[in-house]
Design an enzyme around this catalytic site. Structure first.
Site, short mmCIF file in Angstrom:
data_model
loop_
_atom_site.label_atom_id
_atom_site.label_comp_id
_atom_site.label_asym_id
_atom_site.label_seq_id
_atom_site.Cartn_x
_atom_site.Cartn_y
_atom_site.Cartn_z
N GLU A 1 27.04 -7.26 -38.53
CA GLU A 1 26.60 -8.15 -37.44
C GLU A 1 25.31 -7.68 -36.78
O GLU A 1 24.73 -8.40 -35.99
CB GLU A 1 27.67 -8.28 -36.34
CG GLU A 1 28.99 -8.86 -36.79
CD GLU A 1 29.99 -8.98 -35.66
OE1 GLU A 1 29.64 -8.67 -34.49
OE2 GLU A 1 31.13 -9.41 -35.92
N GLU B 1 24.07 -9.74 -39.81
CA GLU B 1 24.57 -10.72 -40.79
C GLU B 1 26.02 -11.08 -40.52
O GLU B 1 26.74 -10.37 -39.81
CB GLU B 1 24.42 -10.20 -42.22
CG GLU B 1 24.72 -8.73 -42.42
CD GLU B 1 26.12 -8.31 -42.11
OE1 GLU B 1 27.06 -9.05 -42.44
OE2 GLU B 1 26.31 -7.22 -41.55
#
Length: 356
Positions: free
Chosen positions: A318, A175
């Protein structure tokens, strides 16, 4: 509930117990004491049950990075301004972010999906599934409409379906979105009943005053919106984020296609709690990559009943922790396919004479 979402949830089956049992039996025939490879063995058995293949192999793996902005940033909950989401998005799309480096090292693709970045982003490598230009400020009202939350969940699931068509059989959740640890903390508190003081962490690295403010903001968000703990879509609608909802969709989509989904850190954990609430069967398809240094992640893993593979004090997000765990997953699969059995090697299995 949206008919497509209901169909997605209903399509998730239980893992294949026969394949899992076959994998377990095979592990016990390998040239080692039973259970001596620890978590590698439990991972191998889980992967067999998920895929229905006793010796699975994952030639193509994809990190699914869902990107979105958060209106709650106006409350000063992050050490970085909201515009960093867009700036980091371009960095990621150009291959310069940590997840790009770690995914390349692990032999995984990175797919970046815009579900709610508060800007018009154009890039050849971007998947555009924008639902809206970021969420509203959850400290003042709902993050989004219920239909938008459903749309975001389906966006994640559809991105998985497209990747499956391209040959991916294993997914990692990732994300990007400044402010998303605040929304994730609110989601976790709403779904579990745990107190913000226990769950809210420093995120991007706020100081003590920032942490106190962040806890206060999550408390206000829960008080103002009164999310229904028995309705995960209501929780996502009122205090969630577009990328959190999309990650829940990634998890549901992976489960529907009988693909393992490797959870990254705290934000992924919040999405996993929502996915499990929507479809309890999806929990069997989840693997925890690492224990994040974000304060609430350990509690989330306990709620999910998941044991992390790695402890590295990471809190970047991430999908970075997930990418690192792919090396262990590859190792578990190679053990299943390449290690000799007692019979193959002519080695005593401890029960008598050497096996021939």
């Amino acid at each position: 509930m949206n008919n497509k979402l209901r169909q997605l949830i209903d399509s998730i089956a239980q893992p294949d117990g026969v394949a899992a049992s076959a994998a377990s039996a095979h592990l016990d025939q390998l040239t080692k004491p039973p259970g001596s490879l620890g978590k590698l063995e439990s991972v191998a058995i889980q992967l067999a049950g998920i895929t229905g293949v006793d010796k699975p192999e994952f030639d193509r793996k994809t990190v699914m990075v869902m990107a979105a902005d958060h209106g709650v940033c106006e409350e000063g909950v992050s050490a970085f301004p909201a515009e960093v989401t867009q700036q980091m998005l371009y960095n990621m799309l150009s291959g310069g972010a940590a997840i790009n480096v770690l995914a390349r090292h692990a032999g995984a693709d990175v797919k970046v999906v815009d579900v709610g970045v508060n800007a018009d982003v154009a890039h050849a490598n971007l998947v555009d599934r924008k639902v809206r230009m970021g969420t509203s400020n959850i400290a003042k009202g709902p993050a989004m409409l219920r239909t938008e939350a459903e749309q975001a969940v389906l966006a994640g699931a559809e991105a998985v379906a497209e990747a499956v068509k391209g040959g991916t059989r294993l997914f990692v959740t990732g994300e990007l979105g400044i402010g998303n640890t605040t929304a994730s903390a609110a989601v976790v508190c709403a779904l579990t009943g745990l107190e913000p003081e226990v769950i809210v962490g420093r995120g991007t690295g706020v100081d003590m005053a920032g942490l106190t403010r962040k806890i206060s903001v999550v408390c206000r968000a829960l008080d103002v919106n009164q999310p229904d703990a028995n309705d995960a879509l209501d929780v996502l609608t009122k205090v969630g984020g577009l990328e959190i909802a999309a990650l829940a969709g990634v998890i549901l989509g992976a489960a529907a296609h009988r693909c393992p989904v490797v959870l990254d850190g705290f934000i992924s954990g919040a999405a996993a709690l929502a996915a499990r609430a929507l479809a309890p069967a999806s929990a069997a398809y989840m693997l925890a990559s690492h224990a994040s240094d974000e304060r609430g992640h350990a509690a989330v893993l306990r709620q999910l009943k998941l044991e992390p593979m790695l402890y590295l004090d990471m809190r970047l997000g991430e999908g970075t922790g997930g990418a690192l765990s792919l090396h262990l997953i590859d190792a578990a699969c190679r053990i299943m396919r390449e290690m000799a059995t007692f019979a193959d090697a002519g080695v005593s299995d401890g029960q008598g004479a050497a096996q021939r």
